[in-house]
Design a protein around this motif. Structure first.
Motif, PDB file in Angstrom:
ATOM      1  N   ALA A 244     -24.187  10.610  16.126  1.00  0.00           N
ATOM      2  CA  ALA A 244     -23.654  11.964  16.069  1.00  0.00           C
ATOM      3  C   ALA A 244     -24.451  12.949  17.180  1.00  0.00           C
ATOM      4  N   GLY A 245     -25.628  12.608  16.967  1.00  0.00           N
ATOM      5  CA  GLY A 245     -26.654  13.492  17.827  1.00  0.00           C
ATOM      6  C   GLY A 245     -26.321  13.496  19.236  1.00  0.00           C
ATOM      7  N   ALA A 246     -25.891  12.083  19.773  1.00  0.00           N
ATOM      8  CA  ALA A 246     -25.538  12.126  21.110  1.00  0.00           C
ATOM      9  C   ALA A 246     -24.186  12.840  21.407  1.00  0.00           C
ATOM     10  N   LEU A 247     -23.353  12.957  20.548  1.00  0.00           N
ATOM     11  CA  LEU A 247     -22.051  13.825  20.561  1.00  0.00           C
ATOM     12  C   LEU A 247     -22.266  15.324  20.612  1.00  0.00           C
ATOM     13  N   VAL A 248     -23.172  15.828  19.843  1.00  0.00           N
ATOM     14  CA  VAL A 248     -23.475  17.069  19.304  1.00  0.00           C
ATOM     15  C   VAL A 248     -24.643  17.664  20.140  1.00  0.00           C
ATOM     16  N   ALA A 249     -25.866  17.054  20.038  1.00  0.00           N
ATOM     17  CA  ALA A 249     -26.922  17.873  20.429  1.00  0.00           C
ATOM     18  C   ALA A 249     -27.206  17.802  21.827  1.00  0.00           C
ATOM     19  N   VAL A 250     -26.905  16.570  22.431  1.00  0.00           N
ATOM     20  CA  VAL A 250     -27.133  16.371  24.051  1.00  0.00           C
ATOM     21  C   VAL A 250     -26.201  17.195  24.834  1.00  0.00           C
ATOM     22  N   PRO A 251     -24.910  17.504  24.474  1.00  0.00           N
ATOM     23  CA  PRO A 251     -24.245  18.273  25.322  1.00  0.00           C
ATOM     24  C   PRO A 251     -24.429  19.831  25.053  1.00  0.00           C
ATOM     25  N   LEU A 252     -25.208  20.438  24.078  1.00  0.00           N
ATOM     26  CA  LEU A 252     -25.547  21.462  24.058  1.00  0.00           C
ATOM     27  C   LEU A 252     -26.661  21.898  24.862  1.00  0.00           C
ATOM     28  N   HIS A 253     -27.503  21.006  25.138  1.00  0.00           N
ATOM     29  CA  HIS A 253     -28.735  21.423  26.143  1.00  0.00           C
ATOM     30  C   HIS A 253     -29.678  22.349  25.353  1.00  0.00           C
ATOM     31  N   GLY A 254     -29.885  22.389  24.247  1.00  0.00           N
ATOM     32  CA  GLY A 254     -30.827  23.263  23.619  1.00  0.00           C
ATOM     33  C   GLY A 254     -30.308  24.661  23.536  1.00  0.00           C
ATOM     34  N   ALA A 255     -29.070  25.060  23.645  1.00  0.00           N
ATOM     35  CA  ALA A 255     -28.530  26.357  23.591  1.00  0.00           C
ATOM     36  C   ALA A 255     -28.847  27.212  22.140  1.00  0.00           C
ATOM     37  N   PRO A 256     -29.461  28.008  21.930  1.00  0.00           N
ATOM     38  CA  PRO A 256     -30.257  28.521  20.731  1.00  0.00           C
ATOM     39  C   PRO A 256     -29.404  28.942  19.764  1.00  0.00           C
ATOM     40  N   VAL A 257     -28.122  29.789  19.889  1.00  0.00           N
ATOM     41  CA  VAL A 257     -27.296  29.844  18.747  1.00  0.00           C
ATOM     42  C   VAL A 257     -26.525  28.867  18.176  1.00  0.00           C
ATOM     43  N   PRO A 258     -25.901  28.074  19.054  1.00  0.00           N
ATOM     44  CA  PRO A 258     -24.968  26.762  18.187  1.00  0.00           C
ATOM     45  C   PRO A 258     -26.017  25.848  17.630  1.00  0.00           C
ATOM     46  N   SER A 259     -27.011  25.753  18.355  1.00  0.00           N
ATOM     47  CA  SER A 259     -28.180  24.761  17.962  1.00  0.00           C
ATOM     48  C   SER A 259     -28.855  25.259  16.319  1.00  0.00           C
ATOM     49  N   ALA A 260     -28.915  26.560  16.470  1.00  0.00           N
ATOM     50  CA  ALA A 260     -29.390  27.056  14.895  1.00  0.00           C
ATOM     51  C   ALA A 260     -28.241  26.726  13.952  1.00  0.00           C
ATOM     52  N   VAL A 261     -27.050  27.416  14.518  1.00  0.00           N
ATOM     53  CA  VAL A 261     -26.063  27.038  13.444  1.00  0.00           C
ATOM     54  C   VAL A 261     -25.960  25.421  12.866  1.00  0.00           C
ATOM     55  N   LEU A 262     -25.990  24.713  13.726  1.00  0.00           N
ATOM     56  CA  LEU A 262     -25.888  23.187  13.495  1.00  0.00           C
ATOM     57  C   LEU A 262     -27.049  22.672  12.721  1.00  0.00           C
ATOM     58  N   ILE A 263     -28.209  23.312  12.929  1.00  0.00           N
ATOM     59  CA  ILE A 263     -29.318  23.087  12.279  1.00  0.00           C
ATOM     60  C   ILE A 263     -29.313  23.308  10.601  1.00  0.00           C
ATOM     61  N   ALA A 264     -28.797  24.583  10.534  1.00  0.00           N
ATOM     62  CA  ALA A 264     -28.466  25.058   9.290  1.00  0.00           C
ATOM     63  C   ALA A 264     -27.588  24.154   8.484  1.00  0.00           C
ATOM     64  N   ALA A 265     -26.500  23.819   9.017  1.00  0.00           N
ATOM     65  CA  ALA A 265     -25.340  22.811   8.613  1.00  0.00           C
ATOM     66  C   ALA A 265     -26.264  21.531   8.144  1.00  0.00           C
ATOM     67  N   CYS A 266     -27.498  21.127   9.087  1.00  0.00           N
ATOM     68  CA  CYS A 266     -27.802  20.015   8.794  1.00  0.00           C
ATOM     69  C   CYS A 266     -28.760  20.038   7.312  1.00  0.00           C
TER      70      CYS A 266
END
Length: 523
Positions: A244-266
């Motif tokens: 799941a990380g390979a599908l979600v986190a890698v394509p984001l390349h550390g983009a702050p806003v979507p990463s923060a939203v997904l971290i809250a979901a985690c």
């Protein structure tokens, strides 16, 4: 995870409050001008404060939360000072790992402080902390803990309206190496040592993942079988989480806003899944770690593959430790929990009998709550025996039968408690005698079988009222009470008592041998 029952929506409340508390802590760290590394450290501190502090009372939770800095900040400093001294760093990490497990002997507070100390050392390896960063990290940790406490004990303290959960200390506590927490501390240290050595062979930078995997596998386990099942579930959750990380986190390349939203979901997923599924929880943890590495600019596919390998090494370290270092057998642990559950059945029946005999102070309800908590612990202890991969089919059938009968005991005990609370049922000698029969069945099941000529225990089991003072209405002729009981066969309380007695008698076969208990004082 989503199909599991959530009485009172407690899991939903805890998960939502965690997102609020941790998100607010990280936001305040940002407003205070702290760096991303400090904000991550503070967020982890808030997560641990909300996740690991499980004292039975709100006041106890507040005290434990206040003590967290005393356990974590010195360890944080120690790890930072030893950052450039690998041998001393590794030795200190193993010492902290062993001490963190040993601290569980002091109950929920010791467990929380031990986890916080271990993770304080772990996060310094994760972030590469050096002494110059300590003032900022200290400020971030203290600010985050204060924020989490304000949310938990001020803005949203739903526990104040709930009855305190029963405390369930582990059975069979001894001294020295006979104590479960001592044996587990030795096992965890040995397993972590193996993981550290092999993990460093795989990576000089990410070896701590293997140590962390070994250590966390020992959390909330007691026996060899429990640890093996937990290790398997951790590896499975990590494997799925890396995909799941390979599908979600890698394509984001550390983009702050979507990463923060997904971290809250985690974070929500970690808290929502933890009580019911360790695999789902580990999936959420792994995806969150991937997103954090993305924010720090260190994420790639090779890093995710390395995490899986290090987790496998950590699982191997835990497996080797529980198999060959002071092993704690599943049977011994399970028998202890089953014995305590039967003791609660005995206590609830005794309280119900006293209530029916006219004692208004007698209350079986607390014993029912204890029984529910103990049955949850029995299920955890039996999990290795009922696991789909367990090849021992006979033992699996026995374990399933034991759990089925214990659930039946709990259902009948709850129904009996409701009947005992009915004022119309009080002072009914027929029900009192039937309660004594249940108590006799528990004694027969939990006391050792006589070894020759009639033993006192056998005599007590044969006569339910042998060691009980009878109410005045029951004293003249016991046969009259039996006849009256037969005439009232349709009474709902008697049906519950008969079903309870049958379930207890049915346990003799799957348990195969009785569990020795101290006699329970009669009210």
């Amino acid at each position: 995870m989503f199909a599991a029952p959530d009485p009172g929506r407690l899991r939903l409340r805890a998960a939502t409050r965690a997102v609020l508390g941790i998100g607010l802590a990280v936001a305040l760290c940002g407003l205070a001008g702290h760096s991303l590394v400090a904000a991550v450290t503070g967020g982890l501190a808030a997560l641990l404060a909300l996740f690991t502090v499980t004292d039975p009372t709100v006041r106890g939770q507040a005290v434990t939360t206040a003590l967290l800095p005393a356990a974590g900040l010195p360890v944080l400093a120690l790890a930072a000072v030893l950052h450039d001294h690998p041998a001393a760093r590794d030795a200190a990490f193993l010492a902290v790992a062993g001490a963190g497990v040993y601290a569980r002997r002091w109950g929920p507070r010791g467990h929380a402080l031990g986890v916080f100390a271990f993770m304080s050392y772990f996060v310094t390896q994760f972030l590469g902390t050096v002494p110059a960063q300590l003032p900022e990290l200290y400020a971030a940790v203290l600010l985050s803990l204060a924020t989490a406490a304000a949310v938990r004990f001020g803005a949203w303290c739903y526990e104040r309206r709930l009855p305190p959960p029963p405390t369930v200390p582990a059975p069979g506590d001894g001294t020295g190496l006979r104590r479960v927490t001592t044996r587990q501390a030795v096992q965890a240290t040995a397993g972590a040592g193996f993981a550290l050595l092999v993990g460093q062979m795989l990576s000089d930078e990410r070896w701590y993942w293997a140590v962390g995997a070994t250590w966390w596998i020992f959390v909330n386990t007691t026996s060899r079988g429990e640890t093996l099942v937990r290790g398997f579930r951790r590896f499975l959750g990590t494997l799925i989480g890396i995909g799941a990380g390979a599908l979600v986190a890698v394509p984001l390349h550390g983009a702050p806003v979507p990463s923060a939203v997904l971290i809250a979901a985690c974070v929500f997923g970690i808290f929502y899944a933890a009580p019911v599924s360790y695999t789902w929880m580990m999936l959420a943890v792994t995806v969150m770690a991937s997103l954090l590495y993305g924010l720090l600019g260190m994420l790639d596919a090779g890093l995710l593959a390395l995490r899986l390998l290090e987790t496998g090494v950590g699982m191997a370290g835990a497996v080797l430790a529980v198999l060959f270092v002071l092993p704690i057998t599943t049977d011994a642990t399970t028998n202890g929990w089953i014995g305590r559950a039967l003791h609660s059945v005995h206590a609830s029946a005794a309280a119900a009998a006293a209530r029916l005999a006219g004692d208004e102070q007698a209350d079986p309800t607390p014993h029912i709550r204890d029984l529910e908590a103990l049955l949850a612990r029995v299920r955890l202890s039996l999990a290795p025996l009922v696991h789909p991969l367990n090849p021992l089919r006979v033992r699996k059938r026995r374990a399933l039968r034991v759990m089925e009968l214990l659930d039946a005991c709990a259902a009948e005990a709850r129904a009996l408690a409701l009947v005992a609370a009915d004022a119309d049922a009080s002072h009914d000698v027929r029900l009192t005698v039937a309660c004594w029969r249940v108590e006799a069945a528990v004694r027969a099941l939990t006391q050792a079988a006589p070894t020759g000529g009639g033993a006192p225990g056998a005599a007590a089991a044969a006569d339910p009222a042998a060691d009980r003072p009878e109410p005045a209405a029951a004293r003249p002729v016991p046969r009259e009470a039996d006849a009256a009981a037969e005439q009232a066969a349709e009474h709902p309380a008697l049906r519950h008592l008969k079903a309870l007695e049958q379930a207890l008698v049915g346990l003799e076969d799957p348990l195969q041998r009785p569990v020795r208990l101290q006699p329970l004082a009669h009210p």
